[in-house]
Design a protein around this motif. Structure first.
Motif, mmCIF file in Angstrom:
data_model
loop_
_atom_site.group_PDB
_atom_site.id
_atom_site.type_symbol
_atom_site.label_atom_id
_atom_site.label_comp_id
_atom_site.label_asym_id
_atom_site.label_seq_id
_atom_site.Cartn_x
_atom_site.Cartn_y
_atom_site.Cartn_z
ATOM 1 N N MET A 17 0.801 -1.229 0.000
ATOM 2 C CA MET A 17 0.000 0.000 0.000
ATOM 3 C C MET A 17 0.833 1.279 0.000
ATOM 4 O O MET A 17 0.578 2.190 -0.809
ATOM 5 C CB MET A 17 -0.953 0.000 1.196
ATOM 6 C CG MET A 17 -2.158 -0.908 1.031
ATOM 7 S SD MET A 17 -3.358 -0.224 -0.121
ATOM 8 C CE MET A 17 -3.965 1.159 0.839
ATOM 9 N N PRO A 18 1.833 1.419 0.897
ATOM 10 C CA PRO A 18 2.574 2.692 0.951
ATOM 11 C C PRO A 18 3.204 3.081 -0.384
ATOM 12 O O PRO A 18 3.065 4.217 -0.838
ATOM 13 C CB PRO A 18 3.645 2.424 2.020
ATOM 14 C CG PRO A 18 3.054 1.358 2.877
ATOM 15 C CD PRO A 18 2.289 0.480 1.944
ATOM 16 N N THR A 19 3.876 2.119 -1.020
ATOM 17 C CA THR A 19 4.525 2.420 -2.305
ATOM 18 C C THR A 19 3.498 2.716 -3.386
ATOM 19 O O THR A 19 3.689 3.621 -4.209
ATOM 20 C CB THR A 19 5.407 1.237 -2.743
ATOM 21 O OG1 THR A 19 6.372 0.968 -1.734
ATOM 22 C CG2 THR A 19 6.114 1.550 -4.049
ATOM 23 N N SER A 20 2.401 1.969 -3.381
ATOM 24 C CA SER A 20 1.360 2.158 -4.400
ATOM 25 C C SER A 20 0.764 3.552 -4.320
ATOM 26 O O SER A 20 0.624 4.247 -5.336
ATOM 27 C CB SER A 20 0.262 1.099 -4.238
ATOM 28 O OG SER A 20 0.800 -0.204 -4.351
ATOM 29 N N PHE A 21 0.395 3.965 -3.123
ATOM 30 C CA PHE A 21 -0.196 5.291 -2.970
ATOM 31 C C PHE A 21 0.842 6.402 -3.152
ATOM 32 O O PHE A 21 0.504 7.520 -3.573
ATOM 33 C CB PHE A 21 -0.886 5.421 -1.615
ATOM 34 C CG PHE A 21 -2.297 4.925 -1.630
ATOM 35 C CD1 PHE A 21 -3.293 5.608 -2.326
ATOM 36 C CD2 PHE A 21 -2.649 3.763 -0.964
ATOM 37 C CE1 PHE A 21 -4.598 5.154 -2.349
ATOM 38 C CE2 PHE A 21 -3.955 3.298 -0.989
ATOM 39 C CZ PHE A 21 -4.936 3.985 -1.683
ATOM 40 N N ALA A 22 2.104 6.107 -2.835
ATOM 41 C CA ALA A 22 3.161 7.099 -3.070
ATOM 42 C C ALA A 22 3.305 7.362 -4.569
ATOM 43 O O ALA A 22 3.450 8.511 -5.002
ATOM 44 C CB ALA A 22 4.478 6.609 -2.478
ATOM 45 N N LEU A 23 3.248 6.295 -5.371
ATOM 46 C CA LEU A 23 3.333 6.456 -6.826
ATOM 47 C C LEU A 23 2.118 7.202 -7.371
ATOM 48 O O LEU A 23 2.249 8.055 -8.264
ATOM 49 C CB LEU A 23 3.454 5.089 -7.498
ATOM 50 C CG LEU A 23 4.790 4.356 -7.296
ATOM 51 C CD1 LEU A 23 4.730 2.948 -7.876
ATOM 52 C CD2 LEU A 23 5.928 5.143 -7.944
ATOM 53 N N LEU A 24 0.944 6.896 -6.837
ATOM 54 C CA LEU A 24 -0.259 7.606 -7.268
ATOM 55 C C LEU A 24 -0.174 9.079 -6.873
ATOM 56 O O LEU A 24 -0.593 9.962 -7.648
ATOM 57 C CB LEU A 24 -1.509 6.971 -6.651
ATOM 58 C CG LEU A 24 -2.843 7.625 -7.030
ATOM 59 C CD1 LEU A 24 -3.066 7.576 -8.544
ATOM 60 C CD2 LEU A 24 -4.004 6.946 -6.304
ATOM 61 N N SER A 25 0.381 9.362 -5.711
ATOM 62 C CA SER A 25 0.537 10.754 -5.270
ATOM 63 C C SER A 25 1.472 11.516 -6.195
ATOM 64 O O SER A 25 1.255 12.702 -6.478
ATOM 65 C CB SER A 25 1.083 10.798 -3.834
ATOM 66 O OG SER A 25 0.155 10.229 -2.930
ATOM 67 N N VAL A 26 2.528 10.848 -6.664
ATOM 68 C CA VAL A 26 3.447 11.486 -7.605
ATOM 69 C C VAL A 26 2.706 11.899 -8.871
ATOM 70 O O VAL A 26 2.855 13.018 -9.371
ATOM 71 C CB VAL A 26 4.606 10.528 -7.953
ATOM 72 C CG1 VAL A 26 5.410 11.060 -9.141
ATOM 73 C CG2 VAL A 26 5.522 10.342 -6.756
ATOM 74 N N VAL A 27 1.869 10.999 -9.380
ATOM 75 C CA VAL A 27 1.091 11.293 -10.589
ATOM 76 C C VAL A 27 0.154 12.469 -10.349
ATOM 77 O O VAL A 27 0.082 13.408 -11.159
ATOM 78 C CB VAL A 27 0.283 10.048 -11.028
ATOM 79 C CG1 VAL A 27 -0.648 10.405 -12.192
ATOM 80 C CG2 VAL A 27 1.212 8.915 -11.422
ATOM 81 N N LEU A 28 -0.566 12.440 -9.232
ATOM 82 C CA LEU A 28 -1.549 13.495 -8.945
ATOM 83 C C LEU A 28 -0.880 14.844 -8.694
ATOM 84 O O LEU A 28 -1.407 15.886 -9.096
ATOM 85 C CB LEU A 28 -2.405 13.089 -7.740
ATOM 86 C CG LEU A 28 -3.271 11.840 -7.922
ATOM 87 C CD1 LEU A 28 -4.092 11.561 -6.675
ATOM 88 C CD2 LEU A 28 -4.187 11.985 -9.140
ATOM 89 N N ASN A 29 0.270 14.809 -8.007
ATOM 90 C CA ASN A 29 0.975 16.071 -7.747
ATOM 91 C C ASN A 29 1.470 16.712 -9.041
ATOM 92 O O ASN A 29 1.357 17.929 -9.231
ATOM 93 C CB ASN A 29 2.155 15.825 -6.805
ATOM 94 C CG ASN A 29 1.712 15.520 -5.384
ATOM 95 O OD1 ASN A 29 0.605 15.883 -4.978
ATOM 96 N ND2 ASN A 29 2.559 14.859 -4.622
ATOM 97 N N HIS A 30 2.026 15.889 -9.927
ATOM 98 C CA HIS A 30 2.491 16.433 -11.206
ATOM 99 C C HIS A 30 1.315 16.882 -12.063
ATOM 100 O O HIS A 30 1.434 17.869 -12.808
ATOM 101 C CB HIS A 30 3.325 15.388 -11.949
ATOM 102 C CG HIS A 30 4.724 15.238 -11.433
ATOM 103 N ND1 HIS A 30 5.652 16.254 -11.517
ATOM 104 C CD2 HIS A 30 5.356 14.210 -10.811
ATOM 105 C CE1 HIS A 30 6.794 15.858 -10.984
ATOM 106 N NE2 HIS A 30 6.646 14.619 -10.550
ATOM 107 N N ARG A 31 0.198 16.173 -11.974
ATOM 108 C CA ARG A 31 -0.980 16.596 -12.738
ATOM 109 C C ARG A 31 -1.476 17.952 -12.242
ATOM 110 O O ARG A 31 -1.822 18.831 -13.046
ATOM 111 C CB ARG A 31 -2.090 15.553 -12.611
ATOM 112 C CG ARG A 31 -3.383 15.964 -13.326
ATOM 113 C CD ARG A 31 -4.412 14.845 -13.323
ATOM 114 N NE ARG A 31 -5.606 15.272 -14.016
ATOM 115 C CZ ARG A 31 -6.684 15.776 -13.428
ATOM 116 N NH1 ARG A 31 -6.708 15.916 -12.109
ATOM 117 N NH2 ARG A 31 -7.733 16.150 -14.130
ATOM 118 N N SER A 32 -1.521 18.133 -10.932
ATOM 119 C CA SER A 32 -1.942 19.421 -10.369
ATOM 120 C C SER A 32 -0.995 20.537 -10.798
ATOM 121 O O SER A 32 -1.430 21.648 -11.133
ATOM 122 C CB SER A 32 -1.994 19.336 -8.842
ATOM 123 O OG SER A 32 -2.977 18.410 -8.421
ATOM 124 N N ALA A 33 0.313 20.234 -10.805
ATOM 125 C CA ALA A 33 1.300 21.234 -11.245
ATOM 126 C C ALA A 33 1.095 21.555 -12.717
ATOM 127 O O ALA A 33 1.215 22.717 -13.131
ATOM 128 C CB ALA A 33 2.715 20.710 -10.997
#
Length: 247
Positions: free
Chosen positions: A147-163
């Protein structure tokens, strides 16, 4: 090449106006030469103001361009890593995640930047992100250590999308853009009154100044609209490449 195509009609119009002014009573060579001690300094002030404003604006827009390209590359890279990371998940969850990533890429490619340019979010893309989040959450029951790594990768995608959405929606303030437009106009218009007797030599110098000012303004407008087709702009090519890679 695109810049040259824009300069040709500009120079044609400039020559017409320039020739009209030089051959009319508006241009008095003796009057201009008698004030040659002060006119160059005043013209230099206009050029300096334009240069400072243009330099500041271009630097700001260049930083925005770099941030936007970094956001696009980061989003695509995050999606690829998430796709590869989930390849060893239980089959049902893996298929869900892979399907949602492909749906996300397909929507970005299909919609282009019609929402990003306005700073808006596509409802369809938001729904896919929600489905992707739910798919990743399902791994909690079968392999909570992932879970931690999976959500960390999803957070990377969402953060870059927001940027990406943030930087693509930011533009030069209208007041600054209009001030630059006015300064460029002054620089071009006043160049026609440079006191040079020979009309062709005068056109050579004034057209060079006008072309430079016009080109700088075009570059600035191009940078201010990085998602619109221009001399350089950001496309969905990275998303298309990833889609082909994982298809």
């Amino acid at each position: 090449m695109a810049l040259i195509k824009k300069l040709i009609p500009f120079l044609a119009i400039f020559w017409t106006i320039f020739y009209f002014i030089r051959t009319s009573s508006l241009y008095d060579t003796r009057l201009l030469l008698s004030n040659s001690d002060g006119i160059p300094w005043l013209y230099a002030v206009v050029g300096t103001i334009f240069g400072v404003l243009a330099g500041f604006a271009i630097q700001k827009e260049w930083d925005e361009w770099n941030s936007l390209t970094d956001a696009v590359r980061g989003e695509v890279d995050g999606l690829e890593k998430l796709y590869l990371w989930s390849s060893n998940f239980p089959k049902t969850i893996k298929n869900e995640i892979h399907t949602n990533i492909k749906r996300y890429l397909a929507l970005i490619i299909k919609e282009g930047w019609q929402y990003s340019e306005k700073g808006e979010k596509s409802k369809e893309v938001e729904d896919v992100i929600a489905d992707l989040n739910n798919s990743i959450y399902k791994i909690f029951d079968e392999a909570p250590q992932l879970m931690p790594t999976s959500f960390a990768l999803l957070s990377v995608v969402l953060n870059h999308r927001s940027a990406r959405l943030q930087h693509s929606a930011e533009h030069i303030p209208p007041l600054l853009r209009n001030t630059l437009r006015f300064a460029a106009f002054l620089l071009i218009a006043l160049s026609m009154f440079i006191a040079i007797n020979d009309i062709y030599l005068a056109f050579l110098f004034t057209a060079s100044i006008a072309s430079l000012a016009y080109s700088i303004f075009l570059v600035l407008i191009d940078l201010d609209n990085p998602l619109r087709p221009g001399d350089w702009h950001i496309t969905t090519k990275d998303y298309e490449t990833l889609m082909e890679k994982i298809a």
